[in-house]
Write a protein that holds these residues in place. Sequence first.
Motif, PDB file in Angstrom:
ATOM      1  N   ILE A  39       0.839  -1.197   0.000  1.00 31.31           N
ATOM      2  CA  ILE A  39       0.000   0.000   0.000  1.00 31.31           C
ATOM      3  C   ILE A  39       0.878   1.253   0.000  1.00 31.31           C
ATOM      4  O   ILE A  39       0.664   2.181  -0.783  1.00 31.31           O
TER       5      ILE A  39
ATOM      6  N   PHE B 133      -3.503  -4.761  -4.534  1.00 34.99           N
ATOM      7  CA  PHE B 133      -3.898  -3.387  -4.205  1.00 34.99           C
ATOM      8  C   PHE B 133      -3.761  -2.407  -5.372  1.00 34.99           C
ATOM      9  O   PHE B 133      -4.244  -1.292  -5.300  1.00 34.99           O
TER      10      PHE B 133
ATOM     11  N   MET C  54      -5.882   0.706  -5.105  1.00 32.55           N
ATOM     12  CA  MET C  54      -5.229   1.874  -4.524  1.00 32.55           C
ATOM     13  C   MET C  54      -4.600   2.759  -5.555  1.00 32.55           C
ATOM     14  O   MET C  54      -4.194   3.852  -5.273  1.00 32.55           O
TER      15      MET C  54
ATOM     16  N   VAL D  76      -6.529   1.804   3.454  1.00 26.63           N
ATOM     17  CA  VAL D  76      -6.984   1.899   2.065  1.00 26.63           C
ATOM     18  C   VAL D  76      -8.274   2.707   1.982  1.00 26.63           C
ATOM     19  O   VAL D  76      -8.432   3.548   1.098  1.00 26.63           O
TER      20      VAL D  76
END
Length: 338
Positions: free
Chosen positions: A98, A188, A192, A268
């Motif tokens: 992340i 992710f 993201m 997130v």
Amino acid sequence: MHHHGGGPLPPFSLSRALEWSPDWPYLLFCALALGLYLAGAVRLWRRGDKWPVGRAVAWTAGVGTVLLVTSTGLNDYGMVLFSAHMMQHMVLSMLSPILLLLGAPITLALRALRPARKGSGRGPRELLVALLHSTYVRIVSHPAFTIPLFIASLYVLYFTPLFDFLMQYRVGHLAMMLHFLAVGMLFFWPIMGVDPGPHRPGFVMRIIELFMGMPFHAFFGVAVMMASGQLVSTFSAATAPPGTNLHDDQQLAGGITWAFGEIPTAIVLIALTLQWAKSEERQARRRDRAADRDGDAELEAYNRYLASLDRGAAGRAAGQSAGQAADRAAGQAAGQAS
């Protein structure tokens, strides 16, 4: 700190887990990742381009978390304690990715790499663009691939003999750690990603994708906590720190997995909400700008209309005076004729 074959480690403690214990492959990997990124950012700044400092900070923090779990005592404990290994796994698959993705490395590479000179074939930038557009990347970054991969990485690894097999070899352990990081990045990325990618779902879809993987993750943690026997044979009484209850340690490993799923979810969600707000704001600004332009256009059109009316009026006025003059002239001529 390395006790590879040098008798069991002392009992686990946070201070021992945080002791510097470099593992060269990871150290090199982290140095490269940080060095290349900062070189790219510096190139942009030198050129006078903008590159948000926040992104560089996020990337650095991401690399820092990788170092923290691979080049400290935690990595040594990860060889002999399930719970310590699970800490490594969770950080590498759910926290580091992340932070690294928030650093927008692909965008940076695309902007910092110079296009290849004419006639010299494809440079690194062209190869990167081609890779991003390739069918391969389209498949491996698709949620229908990344979500099952993310889940399977947990279940297949620990509920089959695969984990024990990989842990016998140094390169197996290395590959496993890299796999955790890569799978996390893939999972992710569509959710993201600040970076361009083949799949750019809307924000609601991203949140759904995020929550699709989480129950499986939580359930895995619970399954490990509830397992009565040893799931893996790598962690044995022979190698464990003295006084370790292996079953308790396995339960702790499950608890770590179960609890850790919440942390990235929260991060997130916050990041997505901020991105969402920012994109809404950007669209609003775009609409305002469009309205400004349209407003100006309308104003100009209106001014042109007024001007045309003025011209018409002036023309008619000129026409009238000409007509009156003609009438007068005609009258005078008639008068003279009588």
